[in-house]
Design a protein around this motif. Sequence first.
Motif, PDB file in Angstrom:
ATOM      1  N   ARG A  77     -14.847  24.048  15.898  1.00 53.82           N
ATOM      2  CA  ARG A  77     -15.258  22.877  15.033  1.00 53.82           C
ATOM      3  C   ARG A  77     -13.603  21.949  14.800  1.00 53.82           C
ATOM      4  O   ARG A  77     -13.748  20.607  15.076  1.00 53.82           O
ATOM      5  CB  ARG A  77     -15.807  22.798  13.905  1.00 53.82           C
ATOM      6  N   TRP A  78     -12.742  22.597  14.579  1.00 57.48           N
ATOM      7  CA  TRP A  78     -11.434  21.899  14.434  1.00 57.48           C
ATOM      8  C   TRP A  78     -11.078  21.594  15.714  1.00 57.48           C
ATOM      9  O   TRP A  78     -10.313  20.547  15.624  1.00 57.48           O
ATOM     10  CB  TRP A  78     -10.666  23.118  13.726  1.00 57.48           C
ATOM     11  N   ALA A  99     -13.603  18.215   8.796  1.00 58.54           N
ATOM     12  CA  ALA A  99     -14.066  18.910  10.092  1.00 58.54           C
ATOM     13  C   ALA A  99     -15.283  19.602   9.964  1.00 58.54           C
ATOM     14  O   ALA A  99     -15.796  20.167  11.377  1.00 58.54           O
ATOM     15  CB  ALA A  99     -12.864  19.691  10.504  1.00 58.54           C
ATOM     16  N   GLN A 144      -8.506  12.808  17.839  1.00 59.26           N
ATOM     17  CA  GLN A 144      -7.506  12.164  16.903  1.00 59.26           C
ATOM     18  C   GLN A 144      -6.137  11.795  17.697  1.00 59.26           C
ATOM     19  O   GLN A 144      -5.266  12.571  17.543  1.00 59.26           O
ATOM     20  CB  GLN A 144      -7.177  12.908  15.785  1.00 59.26           C
ATOM     21  N   VAL A 166     -12.002  18.171  16.342  1.00 60.81           N
ATOM     22  CA  VAL A 166     -11.331  17.113  15.621  1.00 60.81           C
ATOM     23  C   VAL A 166     -10.024  16.732  16.276  1.00 60.81           C
ATOM     24  O   VAL A 166      -9.878  15.605  16.281  1.00 60.81           O
ATOM     25  CB  VAL A 166     -11.130  17.490  14.086  1.00 60.81           C
TER      26      VAL A 166
END
Length: 342
Positions: free
Chosen positions: A236-237, A182, A244, A240
Amino acid sequence: MLAAVEASLARRAERGEFSGAVLVARGGSPLICRGYGLGNIEQSTPNTPQTKFPIASITKPFTALAILIVQEQGRLQVHAALNSLVPTGIPAWQDVTIHQLLTHTSGIPDLPFWPHCIDPAQPGPITPAALQQLFGARPLAATPGTTFVYSNWGYMLLGYVIEQVSGLPYAVFVQRHVLTPAGMTSSGYVDRKAVLPLRAASYAIEHGTLVNASFLDLEDPYAAGGLYSTVEDLLRWDRVLVTQPSLAAMFTPHVPVGDGSSYGYGWQIGVRFGRRVVYHGGRIDGFRVLLARYPDAQVCIAVLCNLQTCDPDSVADALAAAMFGAEAGPGGADTGGQAPEP
């Protein structure tokens, strides 16, 4: 408006009522990303977007994601029985599944953390013998699969499962398979002995006086609450998670919590300001934190506080209200108080 909330937080920080870092982003672009107050009062170090805070129970979504990664590797299935993966020798747990641990429906009671039970430097820190000593004679709090019973120990067991089926310590697995991919270079597993630049200290107010917040040396929250991060890394996470679609199970409302919301895998799910929100809060050693995601609006809000009397829930609500043009209700950004146990 966001500017009004920012000004309110700045005033509160000047009065010593708020201290921490705040992020508001839409579509991955920060609208607010700044620190308030001091990360370390003794050193006069300010809080910044790069300040590292323990994120307490916000660790649980990371643990849930790690379990799903192990499942994608073909090493387990979430509906498998716990005892089929890591035999515990506890008869009352024979029907407990990984899914139930993820959703807090295992019935395993939420005991205080056991001193010296967890050692993240060693693989397999929890042993069947240790579990027998802790839980062998204790009844379940509820029949597995029937009732939401929040259990930190359930998530600590998930860390144990990750270690046993992957062959890696929990801290190493999460770093290698979650944080590093990540791009979360300022996040990791909390180690109080390690020298960690930009680590926040935590504070409390006792009898009107600012003091260092107390912590319990013998407790290690492990896979239930052992990570640290920054507001920048949490964004940032968030990005991700947006990209997904295979993680839909995390955000599926598997079980009602009892306050009108539901619990997925490591996330609480509800509706705020007429919009779907997935969130998790946490508290540990004087730190108070909240991460809220409004996925349909692509809004991410992170509030990480190092003052025990801060209420990140009300701050996050005020920020969301400013984003969506709604009223935050009682409290808002100018209200202190203590957040409820997540």
